[in-house]
Write a protein that holds these residues in place. Structure first.
Motif, mmCIF file in Angstrom:
data_model
loop_
_atom_site.group_PDB
_atom_site.id
_atom_site.type_symbol
_atom_site.label_atom_id
_atom_site.label_comp_id
_atom_site.label_asym_id
_atom_site.label_seq_id
_atom_site.Cartn_x
_atom_site.Cartn_y
_atom_site.Cartn_z
ATOM 1 N N ASN A 49 98.494 16.617 101.406
ATOM 2 C CA ASN A 49 98.128 16.303 102.774
ATOM 3 C C ASN A 49 99.383 16.216 103.630
ATOM 4 O OD1 ASN A 49 97.644 14.871 105.143
ATOM 5 N ND2 ASN A 49 95.787 13.989 104.273
ATOM 6 N N ILE A 50 99.488 17.200 104.512
ATOM 7 C CA ILE A 50 100.693 17.277 105.345
ATOM 8 C C ILE A 50 100.881 16.042 106.204
ATOM 9 C CG2 ILE A 50 101.748 18.448 107.280
ATOM 10 C CD1 ILE A 50 101.060 20.982 106.285
ATOM 11 N N LEU A 51 99.784 15.500 106.681
ATOM 12 C CA LEU A 51 99.908 14.331 107.548
ATOM 13 C C LEU A 51 100.595 13.200 106.808
ATOM 14 C CD1 LEU A 51 97.286 15.884 108.700
ATOM 15 C CD2 LEU A 51 96.953 13.736 109.905
ATOM 16 N N LYS A 115 102.388 14.964 116.297
ATOM 17 C CA LYS A 115 101.979 15.765 115.148
ATOM 18 C C LYS A 115 103.203 16.117 114.314
ATOM 19 C CE LYS A 115 97.620 17.092 116.305
ATOM 20 N NZ LYS A 115 96.511 17.702 115.608
ATOM 21 N N LEU B 111 96.916 25.136 107.276
ATOM 22 C CA LEU B 111 97.844 24.325 108.047
ATOM 23 C C LEU B 111 97.122 23.400 109.004
ATOM 24 C CD1 LEU B 111 100.954 24.065 108.753
ATOM 25 C CD2 LEU B 111 100.425 25.482 110.712
ATOM 26 N N GLN B 114 95.027 20.676 107.456
ATOM 27 C CA GLN B 114 95.861 19.569 107.009
ATOM 28 C C GLN B 114 96.327 18.740 108.182
ATOM 29 O OE1 GLN B 114 98.824 21.637 104.819
ATOM 30 N NE2 GLN B 114 97.718 21.415 102.897
ATOM 31 N N LYS B 115 96.526 19.414 109.277
ATOM 32 C CA LYS B 115 96.937 18.661 110.454
ATOM 33 C C LYS B 115 95.737 17.974 111.073
ATOM 34 C CE LYS B 115 101.216 20.478 111.382
ATOM 35 N NZ LYS B 115 102.310 20.142 112.262
ATOM 36 N N SER B 116 94.628 18.157 110.396
ATOM 37 C CA SER B 116 93.399 17.532 110.814
ATOM 38 C C SER B 116 93.062 17.747 112.283
ATOM 39 C CB SER B 116 93.410 16.056 110.416
ATOM 40 O OG SER B 116 93.533 15.164 111.435
ATOM 41 N N VAL B 117 92.836 18.996 112.600
ATOM 42 C CA VAL B 117 92.262 19.303 113.895
ATOM 43 C C VAL B 117 90.797 18.911 113.813
ATOM 44 C CG1 VAL B 117 93.832 21.183 114.416
ATOM 45 C CG2 VAL B 117 91.736 21.670 113.178
#
Lengths: 336, 336
Positions: A49-51, A115, B111, B114-117
């Motif tokens: 998980n990039i976040l 972000k 991407l 993961q950045k949870s848009v």
DNA sequence: TTGTAGGCGTTATCAA
DNA sequence: TTGATAACGCCTACAA
């Protein structure tokens, strides 16, 4: 639901620390466990998980690209070129359209900063200078592109706009034009272009057309047409018009056509940017070319070296414009 | 360094829970403390870390917009329109250029996920259908735009491409053309357009030009020129060409011009999209218009209602194309 | 009305 | 070579 590092750890019968290590290739771990863990990752289709990792300060390999107007081919071509080079270096991009709008600029830097993008590329038209300064202070990598910015130190790759304007004027003057109109938007880069233009005029004891003004509010064909109208209905009609970008220039030739004025015979027009539109329009536009490809490359090189911390001085890369002769400009002797 | 919720809490002499509550307007807190906290937030210039809150499952008010090619004015205009409506609803956008490339599509959905848009808008050209299905399964809001997608249930706002093709053919046939060439890329929407085109031909006992083929690999003026070359050097030269988008159509008129063939007198050309390029090119292009504005609106309306969970059925909104007559098409009697 | 404490998914530091 | 465990910054029951 979503598979986490814990799932992998459990499945591989190791601790999450170990999993993290094989993912990030840090620390020493035996080949055997590494393989096992990798296999489990594969099987479970796990991806970190990039976040969460960004929260831990890891880089995201994403850079924010703020563009004022995607509808302007110069910017879409520039974005394209930046992206192409960026991919090569394994960077991703999120592009945001600021619309030349102060608030949107603000909103998007805030958004992207949160972000946690690794850096910002700010394209010409970004007028929110305080914000840029703020970013610099916070040590967020920033590079501006396609604009000059003398006020404070900031990384930038820019075009020598002054020279571009000078080039345009010189070409026109060389061909005998003395009465030249200008169309531009009130933007930093344009001011430079005009300074250069002016300079060339002065060197030849010429003056700007009296009707000159920074009128256009937008860069669009429509705006170009309107401005052109003002010039062409003037008693003292210019024999040539310098439009500060191809979009505006396209408007000039469109308007001229409507009025039955032939380009280039009755009116020469020179553009700026050398975008695709310069070849679409009829006649093909003589224009000042920006080296869009090189810009993309230089910007990304600069950005990457900043991110890697290889730079502590700030650098300005100045690229040179060139004159591309096509068919919209012609010597004055032919018409008068 | 970075100001966190703790800093605010400390400064305001409350707990972080309280701060969180005033930010999110949840729970009951006294006016007095609310004001105090707000003031401190202001003073410290605090803004919550989106990553951290996204980690907790909060919405990000950001939606990912995947576009195949920003250089194609149809897409940049579409992006523009989507963004405009999105802003109104307080959504932000990150735009990614997929380049019609399978891997890039994949990379970017990963991407952005993961950045949870909060959701994805996938524009025409997105060919990675398994991935879309996967997103749907994971209950990520997705809406496709400007393409039809009959294979499985997915939210979409699309143009009636079939009808568009039919419209184009009918117009040409009405004007007496019987020998018509087609230029297209092998894309879903184009196949529909061609089906419609075909249909109209059949209804009139006409056949496709034998040289027809899905040759172009890209949508560009250059590709249009090349394809046009094939047609025009054929003994059985078509009297009209239908290009599946304005970019290609521009290539057609460019190429014709180079070969000394006059548009529309010797060759009619009809485009598709009705982008800015249709008015730039000379002669102005007769073309099938997509209602780009409405598309943007419909897409965002749909997206928002999905995000809000107001929808459990999946909907398809079909928009209608219209014929925009300009000067690149003319009746056959005039030339033969 | 307000605060305590646990958890979101990672990374990183030390011990073991 | 591995594994606990403490951050990271925020949200949210549940207590107080």
């Amino acid at each position: 639901m979503k598979v986490t590092i814990y799932d992998v750890a459990k499945e591989a019968k190791v601790s999450i620390a170990t999993v993290s290590k094989v993912i990030n290739e840090t620390g020493r771990i035996s080949d055997k466990t590494r393989k096992r863990v990798k296999k489990v990752i594969e099987e479970l289709g796990y991806s970190p998980n990039i976040l969460a990792s960004a929260l831990m300060g890891k880089q995201t390999k994403t850079i924010g690209l703020l563009i004022p107007d995607l509808a302007n081919p110069f910017f879409s071509e520039l974005a394209r070129s930046i992206e192409d080079y960026g991919q090569l270096m394994d960077y991703n991009f999120v592009i945001c359209n600021t619309d030349y709008n102060f608030e949107k600029e603000n909103k998007y830097v805030t958004l992207l900063k949160q972000k946690s993008v690794d850096g910002f590329i700010l394209a010409s038209g970004f007028e929110n200078l305080e914000r840029v300064e703020e970013l610099m202070k916070e040590e967020v990598p920033v590079v501006m592109v396609a604009r000059d910015l003398p006020i404070f130190s900031v990384n930038a790759v820019a075009l020598d706009d002054f020279r571009g304007g000078y080039l345009a004027a010189s070409h026109l003057i060389e061909l005998g034009h003395t009465n030249i109109g200008i169309i531009a938007r009130d933007l930093w880069s344009n001011r430079e272009r005009l300074r250069g233009f002016h300079q060339a005029l002065q060197e030849n004891q010429l003056k700007l057309h009296p009707k000159f003004d920074f009128i256009t509010e937008t860069d669009s064909i429509e705006a170009g047409k309107i401005m052109t109208g003002y010039y062409l209905e003037d008693d003292n009609r210019p024999t040539a018009i310098f439009a500060c970008n191809d979009l505006l220039a396209a408007g000039v030739v469109k308007k001229a056509k409507e009025l039955g004025i032939v380009v280039p015979d009755d009116l020469s027009v020179i553009g700026f940017d050398n975008t695709s539109i310069a070849t679409i329009i009829e006649p093909p536009l003589t224009t000042i070319a920006q080296p869009i490809e090189s810009m993309g490359r230089e910007v990304m090189n600069l950005m990457v070296s900043i991110i890697k911390g290889e730079k502590n001085e700030c650098s300005r890369i100045m690229l040179l414009p060139t004159l591309v002769k096509r068919q919209s400009v012609v010597a004055i002797t032919k018409n008068k």
